[in-house]
Design a protein around this motif. Structure first.
Motif, PDB file in Angstrom:
ATOM      1  N   ALA A 205       0.921  -1.044   0.158  1.00 57.17           N
ATOM      2  CA  ALA A 205      -0.057  -0.072  -0.079  1.00 57.17           C
ATOM      3  C   ALA A 205       0.827   1.354   0.144  1.00 57.17           C
ATOM      4  CB  ALA A 205      -0.856  -0.011   1.161  1.00 57.17           C
ATOM      5  N   GLU A 206       1.861   1.128   0.350  1.00 58.37           N
ATOM      6  CA  GLU A 206       2.720   2.429   0.745  1.00 58.37           C
ATOM      7  C   GLU A 206       3.362   2.797  -0.724  1.00 58.37           C
ATOM      8  OE1 GLU A 206       5.280  -1.300   1.514  1.00 58.37           O
ATOM      9  OE2 GLU A 206       3.435  -0.471   2.124  1.00 58.37           O
ATOM     10  N   ALA A 207       3.306   1.993  -1.667  1.00 55.33           N
ATOM     11  CA  ALA A 207       3.993   2.307  -2.999  1.00 55.33           C
ATOM     12  C   ALA A 207       2.876   2.943  -3.865  1.00 55.33           C
ATOM     13  CB  ALA A 207       4.222   0.838  -3.616  1.00 55.33           C
ATOM     14  N   THR A 208       1.854   3.609  -3.426  1.00 55.50           N
ATOM     15  CA  THR A 208       0.664   4.095  -4.123  1.00 55.50           C
ATOM     16  C   THR A 208       0.930   5.272  -4.288  1.00 55.50           C
ATOM     17  OG1 THR A 208      -0.825   3.916  -2.354  1.00 55.50           O
ATOM     18  CG2 THR A 208      -0.890   2.044  -3.862  1.00 55.50           C
ATOM     19  N   GLY A 209       1.892   6.013  -3.485  1.00 57.05           N
ATOM     20  CA  GLY A 209       1.809   7.431  -3.555  1.00 57.05           C
ATOM     21  C   GLY A 209       1.982   8.054  -4.694  1.00 57.05           C
ATOM     22  N   VAL A 210       3.093   7.660  -5.664  1.00 59.07           N
ATOM     23  CA  VAL A 210       3.140   8.431  -6.921  1.00 59.07           C
ATOM     24  C   VAL A 210       2.065   8.159  -7.809  1.00 59.07           C
ATOM     25  CG1 VAL A 210       4.594   8.178  -9.059  1.00 59.07           C
ATOM     26  CG2 VAL A 210       5.782   8.061  -6.747  1.00 59.07           C
ATOM     27  N   PRO A 211       1.404   7.015  -7.854  1.00 56.38           N
ATOM     28  CA  PRO A 211       0.257   6.959  -8.862  1.00 56.38           C
ATOM     29  C   PRO A 211      -0.914   7.908  -8.090  1.00 56.38           C
ATOM     30  CG  PRO A 211       0.878   4.697  -8.389  1.00 56.38           C
ATOM     31  CD  PRO A 211       1.851   5.606  -7.378  1.00 56.38           C
ATOM     32  N   ILE A 212      -1.009   7.966  -6.893  1.00 59.85           N
ATOM     33  CA  ILE A 212      -2.107   8.889  -6.385  1.00 59.85           C
ATOM     34  C   ILE A 212      -1.802  10.365  -6.742  1.00 59.85           C
ATOM     35  CG2 ILE A 212      -2.854   9.922  -4.043  1.00 59.85           C
ATOM     36  CD1 ILE A 212      -2.791   7.252  -2.931  1.00 59.85           C
ATOM     37  N   ALA A 213      -0.389  10.629  -6.780  1.00 60.60           N
ATOM     38  CA  ALA A 213       0.072  12.380  -6.997  1.00 60.60           C
ATOM     39  C   ALA A 213      -0.325  12.299  -8.589  1.00 60.60           C
ATOM     40  CB  ALA A 213       1.266  12.411  -6.683  1.00 60.60           C
ATOM     41  N   SER A 214       0.009  11.216  -9.453  1.00 63.29           N
ATOM     42  CA  SER A 214      -0.166  11.314 -10.667  1.00 63.29           C
ATOM     43  C   SER A 214      -1.947  11.565 -11.104  1.00 63.29           C
ATOM     44  CB  SER A 214       0.221  10.361 -11.625  1.00 63.29           C
ATOM     45  OG  SER A 214      -0.427   8.962 -11.466  1.00 63.29           O
ATOM     46  N   ALA A 215      -2.631  10.828 -10.260  1.00 64.26           N
ATOM     47  CA  ALA A 215      -4.103  11.015 -10.500  1.00 64.26           C
ATOM     48  C   ALA A 215      -4.589  12.469 -10.456  1.00 64.26           C
ATOM     49  CB  ALA A 215      -4.829   9.915  -9.671  1.00 64.26           C
ATOM     50  N   VAL A 216      -4.008  13.119  -9.499  1.00 63.17           N
ATOM     51  CA  VAL A 216      -4.472  14.494  -9.082  1.00 63.17           C
ATOM     52  C   VAL A 216      -4.171  15.227 -10.105  1.00 63.17           C
ATOM     53  CG1 VAL A 216      -4.156  16.417  -7.437  1.00 63.17           C
ATOM     54  CG2 VAL A 216      -4.210  14.108  -6.317  1.00 63.17           C
ATOM     55  N   ILE A 217      -2.673  15.165 -10.635  1.00 63.17           N
ATOM     56  CA  ILE A 217      -2.117  15.905 -11.863  1.00 63.17           C
ATOM     57  C   ILE A 217      -3.019  15.991 -12.870  1.00 63.17           C
ATOM     58  CG2 ILE A 217      -0.163  16.229 -13.345  1.00 63.17           C
ATOM     59  CD1 ILE A 217       1.611  15.533 -11.011  1.00 63.17           C
ATOM     60  N   LEU A 218      -3.124  14.475 -13.549  1.00 58.48           N
ATOM     61  CA  LEU A 218      -4.131  14.260 -14.533  1.00 58.48           C
ATOM     62  C   LEU A 218      -5.678  14.648 -14.329  1.00 58.48           C
ATOM     63  CD1 LEU A 218      -2.875  10.677 -15.717  1.00 58.48           C
ATOM     64  CD2 LEU A 218      -2.305  12.947 -16.562  1.00 58.48           C
ATOM     65  N   GLY A 219      -5.982  14.760 -13.193  1.00 57.02           N
ATOM     66  CA  GLY A 219      -7.203  14.899 -12.912  1.00 57.02           C
ATOM     67  C   GLY A 219      -7.545  16.636 -13.184  1.00 57.02           C
ATOM     68  N   ILE A 220      -6.316  17.316 -12.552  1.00 56.35           N
ATOM     69  CA  ILE A 220      -6.495  18.807 -12.827  1.00 56.35           C
ATOM     70  C   ILE A 220      -6.346  19.164 -14.457  1.00 56.35           C
ATOM     71  CG2 ILE A 220      -5.158  20.840 -12.226  1.00 56.35           C
ATOM     72  CD1 ILE A 220      -4.460  19.760  -9.695  1.00 56.35           C
ATOM     73  N   VAL A 221      -5.627  18.479 -15.016  1.00 49.45           N
ATOM     74  CA  VAL A 221      -5.115  18.998 -16.223  1.00 49.45           C
ATOM     75  C   VAL A 221      -6.469  18.662 -17.245  1.00 49.45           C
ATOM     76  CG1 VAL A 221      -4.102  18.220 -18.522  1.00 49.45           C
ATOM     77  CG2 VAL A 221      -2.849  18.386 -16.460  1.00 49.45           C
ATOM     78  N   ALA A 222      -7.318  17.337 -17.115  1.00 44.02           N
ATOM     79  CA  ALA A 222      -8.382  16.966 -17.753  1.00 44.02           C
ATOM     80  C   ALA A 222      -9.524  17.985 -17.282  1.00 44.02           C
ATOM     81  CB  ALA A 222      -8.928  15.639 -17.221  1.00 44.02           C
ATOM     82  N   ALA A 223      -9.737  18.177 -16.114  1.00 47.91           N
ATOM     83  CA  ALA A 223     -10.630  19.192 -15.752  1.00 47.91           C
ATOM     84  C   ALA A 223     -10.632  20.836 -16.264  1.00 47.91           C
ATOM     85  CB  ALA A 223     -10.817  19.395 -14.138  1.00 47.91           C
ATOM     86  N   ALA A 224      -9.309  20.970 -16.430  1.00 46.65           N
ATOM     87  CA  ALA A 224      -9.002  22.482 -17.177  1.00 46.65           C
ATOM     88  C   ALA A 224      -9.296  22.268 -18.672  1.00 46.65           C
ATOM     89  CB  ALA A 224      -7.708  22.558 -17.013  1.00 46.65           C
ATOM     90  N   LEU A 225      -8.958  21.280 -19.215  1.00 46.63           N
ATOM     91  CA  LEU A 225      -9.339  20.845 -20.601  1.00 46.63           C
ATOM     92  C   LEU A 225     -10.930  21.083 -20.947  1.00 46.63           C
ATOM     93  CD1 LEU A 225      -6.707  18.427 -21.796  1.00 46.63           C
ATOM     94  CD2 LEU A 225      -6.675  21.034 -22.366  1.00 46.63           C
ATOM     95  N   VAL A 226     -11.515  20.306 -20.157  1.00 43.05           N
ATOM     96  CA  VAL A 226     -12.891  20.319 -20.477  1.00 43.05           C
ATOM     97  C   VAL A 226     -13.625  21.565 -20.081  1.00 43.05           C
ATOM     98  CG1 VAL A 226     -15.171  19.197 -19.610  1.00 43.05           C
ATOM     99  CG2 VAL A 226     -12.980  17.792 -20.085  1.00 43.05           C
ATOM    100  N   THR A 227     -13.303  22.195 -18.924  1.00 41.29           N
ATOM    101  CA  THR A 227     -13.998  23.427 -18.511  1.00 41.29           C
ATOM    102  C   THR A 227     -13.589  24.533 -19.429  1.00 41.29           C
ATOM    103  OG1 THR A 227     -13.567  22.810 -16.201  1.00 41.29           O
ATOM    104  CG2 THR A 227     -13.941  25.175 -16.531  1.00 41.29           C
ATOM    105  N   ARG A 228     -12.468  24.417 -20.156  1.00 45.32           N
ATOM    106  CA  ARG A 228     -12.114  25.601 -21.050  1.00 45.32           C
ATOM    107  C   ARG A 228     -12.954  25.182 -22.429  1.00 45.32           C
ATOM    108  NH1 ARG A 228      -6.166  26.074 -24.104  1.00 45.32           N
ATOM    109  NH2 ARG A 228      -6.693  28.023 -25.403  1.00 45.32           N
ATOM    110  N   ARG A 229     -13.168  23.935 -22.762  1.00 47.63           N
ATOM    111  CA  ARG A 229     -14.210  23.958 -24.028  1.00 47.63           C
ATOM    112  C   ARG A 229     -15.623  24.627 -23.690  1.00 47.63           C
ATOM    113  NH1 ARG A 229     -14.940  23.238 -29.377  1.00 47.63           N
ATOM    114  NH2 ARG A 229     -16.706  21.860 -29.434  1.00 47.63           N
ATOM    115  N   ARG A 230     -15.877  24.156 -22.466  1.00 43.38           N
ATOM    116  CA  ARG A 230     -17.437  24.618 -22.192  1.00 43.38           C
ATOM    117  C   ARG A 230     -17.496  26.027 -21.820  1.00 43.38           C
ATOM    118  NH1 ARG A 230     -19.324  19.536 -18.432  1.00 43.38           N
ATOM    119  NH2 ARG A 230     -19.035  17.841 -20.114  1.00 43.38           N
TER     120      ARG A 230
END
Length: 230
Positions: A205-230
């Motif tokens: 379980a302790e190895a999931t830190g990097v994937p969790i951080a990447s999820a936040v990064i990709l989530g922010i980028v995806a939300a920004a792209l979709v919000t900009r389009r709308r």
């Protein structure tokens, strides 16, 4: 739960996507980021290795479409290619064969339902998709609740890895004259939920830190792209 998420998000129009993978330029786009990052991550943490071994973000075609991208179909083809490459890479690593084969079977069954049984697919698509969303959310919640270490170093590693994969995909897309946006989405991302499952299976379980951080990064980028389009 990770397998349910994979099966319900990674099997859209599989046969059409396979046609796209017959093009050499698309195969180069798929393999390039793996070739550049997997050797560098093999001797480091399980979290980073899980991230670079994961397939492309399974929601990438939907994000491309929502953000106004013209080649969501290309993103889907590249995404399927990353799924195949990811399975091969994981299956050839000691101790991870069971996970890889089980996930491959889940993907194959979902592909069969989506492509060969359209009537069944249409009736089950909505509940299956919601089930996949719930499974993906459960993986994130369980990983976060396990208390992995997430500090500035973890975020920096995740950010550097995401940037490196995107950069390789962008350079390849420009060199091969492919749609850059679709290439970045389909081949230049790594699905953080699948990465969490891979990291957990190899490093705990302790190895999931990097994937969790990447999820936040990709989530922010995806939300920004979709919000900009709308």
């Amino acid at each position: 739960m990770a397998l349910l998420y994979l099966a319900t998000h990674g099997a859209r129009a599989p046969f059409l996507a396979l046609l796209g993978l017959r093009r050499l330029r698309n195969l180069v786009l798929v393999v390039g980021p793996y070739a550049a990052t997997v050797p560098l991550a093999s001797a480091t943490s399980a979290g980073l290795l899980g991230l670079v071994l994961a397939p492309g973000a399974l929601l990438a075609p939907a994000v491309v479409n929502a953000a106004g991208g013209r080649r969501a179909d290309m993103a889907g083809a590249l995404l399927l290619g990353t799924v195949v490459v990811s399975f091969v890479l994981v299956a050839t690593r000691p101790g991870e064969v069971t996970l890889a084969l089980t996930a491959a079977q889940a993907f194959a069954v979902a592909s069969l339902v989506a492509g060969a049984l359209p009537t069944v697919r249409d009736r089950l698509l909505v509940p299956l998709r919601w089930g996949g969303h719930a499974a993906g959310l459960a993986v994130i919640v369980l990983a976060a609740a396990s208390g992995p270490r997430i500090d500035l170093a973890t975020v920096a590693v995740a950010l550097a890895t995401v940037a490196a994969i995107l950069a390789v995909a962008a350079v390849a897309a420009l060199a091969l004259r492919r749609d850059v946006f679709s290439a970045l989405a389909g081949a230049g991302t790594r699905d953080p939920i699948v990465a969490m499952a891979l990291a957990w299976s190899t490093g705990g379980a302790e190895a999931t830190g990097v994937p969790i951080a990447s999820a936040v990064i990709l989530g922010i980028v995806a939300a920004a792209l979709v919000t900009r389009r709308r």
